[in-house]
Write a protein that holds these residues in place. Structure first.
Motif, PDB file in Angstrom:
ATOM      1  N   HIS A  67       0.964  -1.163   0.038  1.00 58.92           N
ATOM      2  CA  HIS A  67       0.054   0.060   0.039  1.00 58.92           C
ATOM      3  C   HIS A  67       0.826   1.041  -0.096  1.00 58.92           C
ATOM      4  O   HIS A  67       1.536   1.372   0.903  1.00 58.92           O
ATOM      5  N   HIS A  69       1.267   5.213  -1.936  1.00 55.16           N
ATOM      6  CA  HIS A  69       0.707   6.684  -2.873  1.00 55.16           C
ATOM      7  C   HIS A  69       2.111   7.249  -3.715  1.00 55.16           C
ATOM      8  O   HIS A  69       2.282   8.073  -2.918  1.00 55.16           O
ATOM      9  N   HIS A 208      -9.034   2.050   1.999  1.00 56.62           N
ATOM     10  CA  HIS A 208      -8.674   2.461   3.195  1.00 56.62           C
ATOM     11  C   HIS A 208      -9.632   2.045   4.267  1.00 56.62           C
ATOM     12  O   HIS A 208     -10.823   2.259   3.983  1.00 56.62           O
ATOM     13  N   HIS A 245      -4.610  -0.300   6.118  1.00 56.90           N
ATOM     14  CA  HIS A 245      -4.434  -0.072   7.718  1.00 56.90           C
ATOM     15  C   HIS A 245      -5.191  -1.087   8.571  1.00 56.90           C
ATOM     16  O   HIS A 245      -4.302  -1.653   9.265  1.00 56.90           O
ATOM     17  N   ASP A 296       2.662   3.020   3.015  1.00 57.83           N
ATOM     18  CA  ASP A 296       1.702   4.210   2.753  1.00 57.83           C
ATOM     19  C   ASP A 296       2.567   5.038   1.862  1.00 57.83           C
ATOM     20  O   ASP A 296       3.661   5.014   1.470  1.00 57.83           O
TER      21      ASP A 296
HETATM   22 ZN   LIG Z   1      -3.054   5.202   2.177  1.00 61.88          ZN
END
Ligand SMILES: [Zn+2]
Length: 428
Positions: A67, A69, A208, A245, A296
């Motif tokens: 995960h 970005h 998420h 998460h 993340d």
């Molecule tokens: Zn995220």
């Protein structure tokens, strides 16, 4: 056909627990592994384009950053030390609104450079402008699975469907899965539409999920259901998928994850920095749920380093449970490799075996922090670092070796272009 042979290696295939092959040989033909073993039954008479003496170092599957970005590299260390809601609404969203296509292309390339230095061979990326992300990944030779970050303000059901059709089965390095940003940024109607899309394509859905206590509280107030219960009630998980998460899953949520075969991607670095909480990983493991690990994004973590994440997964679990035996390092290695590949639908990238994708790394065991070799896999998780990554290979191509990149692009230009992106936003 390109043929590479790696010999004189310690090989950790991750096929059966964490057993290591000493004096191992691994051969690659184009983008696939053609042999893994001790060399005694290695095919004879093969001419190789390159033979790499691993000098006793460790060859293992690359890490799957499940995960991230990637395109947020421009915001690294730009707005820190804020609670999640203020961080998102005041610092992140206004600047993301100003991004242009090319920006995300360069920002993604910078992230890919960082992934390679950390032994990451594939990412599960959630961001904006997926064509640019796919273009950057394919040009670099990097493996990228993308998912939608649809919410009430950006992306749409029509775009998700277009991207699903356009970004799958076109290039073996890139693919796309349906996704939503989070329950709290999506209307019920939007999520119902996504459930219809998932049903039409019999496809998994990602988002998420239960990152903070406030997120769960808000959903309970709105719908009388947790984010997992709510998504499941709409049919979003009829064909699997999972959540990023998952810090605050209820017992019933865990049941839903089990029943639907959903994956949990844990993000301990981000959860720590944003003070979101500690995910009860040992509880999820006992429930038999597949777990993967992600960094993340670089704006909330801020580094894209799987070694740090791996240590945090086990370290925080031990602290959470007040039990030093919680979440064995070998389980963490499985999450970072096999678990990630399963979550991302990369069935050929989970371990090192004949016919699997040649996505692998070489770690330097000669470094002081890796000595002595009492237990190599535990060294990797407890004392290893990205400084130990000697080589990163994706789909049979060496993209990073001894500090140098082979991306078909000048690394200095990538850094300069990303700096230009944030310079343009100083007035906000
Ligand atoms: Zn995220």
């Amino acid at each position: 056909m390109s043929r590479i042979k790696i010999y004189n290696a310690r090989i950790l295939p991750m096929t059966e627990d964490t057993a290591i092959i000493d004096g191992g040989v691994l051969t690659v033909e184009d983008d696939r592994i053609s042999y893994v073993g001790d060399g005694s039954d290695e095919p004879e008479g093969v001419q190789y384009d390159r033979e790499i003496d691993a000098k006793g170092n460790l060859v293992m599957p690359g890490f799957k950053n499940s995960h991230t970005h990637s395109g947020m590299t421009f915001l690294r260390s730009f707005a820190d030390d804020l609670p999640l809601d203020r961080w998102l609404n005041e610092a992140i969203f206004p600047r993301e609104a100003r991004l242009q296509d090319d920006d995300i292309y360069w920002c993604t390339k910078l992230a890919i450079m960082e992934y390679l230095t950390s032994g990451v061979t594939a990412c599960f990326d959630m961001y904006l402008r997926p064509y640019e992300i796919a273009r950057a990944s394919e040009e670099c030779g990097f493996r990228m699975v993308q998912t939608g970050s649809m919410n009430n303000f950006s992306q749409s059901l029509e775009l998700q469907e277009e991207w699903y059709n356009e970004l799958n089965d076109k290039n073996p390095l890139t693919s796309y899965l349906f996704g939503y940003h989070a329950e709290y940024t999506c209307s019920k109607e939007l999520l119902e539409g996504l459930a219809r899309l998932a049903d039409r394509y019999k496809a998994p859905v990602w988002g998420h999920n239960s990152e903070t206590e406030n997120e769960v509280k808000g959903c309970l107030e709105r719908y009388g259901l947790t984010p997992t219960e709510f998504a499941d009630s709409l049919g979003l998980f009829a064909y699997g998928g999972g959540g990023y998460h998952c810090v605050y899953l209820s017992d019933n949520d865990i049941e839903i994850f089990k029943k639907r075969g959903l994956h949990i991607v844990t993000n301990p670095g981000s959860n720590t920095k944003l003070a979101s909480g500690i995910a009860p990983i040992s509880k999820y493991m006992r429930a038999g749920i597949d777990i993967a690990i992600g960094t993340d994004g670089p704006a909330s973590n801020n580094c894209l380093d799987m070694f740090r994440e791996m240590f945090l997964v086990t370290g925080l679990a031990k602290l959470h449970d007040m039990d030093a035996s919680s979440v064995d390092a070998n389980e963490v290695l499985k999450m970072a490799t096999v678990g990630g590949a399963r979550a991302m639908g990369l069935d050929d990238c989970d371990c090192l075996a004949k016919g699997k994708a040649a996505d692998l790394i070489i770690l330097d065991l000669d470094k002081p922090e890796m000595q002595p070799l009492n237990n190599i896999s535990k060294n990797v998780v407890y004392s290893g670092s990205k400084a130990d990554v000697k080589l990163t290979m994706v789909a049979g191509r060496v993209l990073y070796e001894d500090g140098r990149f082979s991306l078909g692009e000048d690394p200095d230009r990538i850094k300069k272009e990303v700096s230009r992106v944030i310079e343009r936003m100083r007035d906000i």
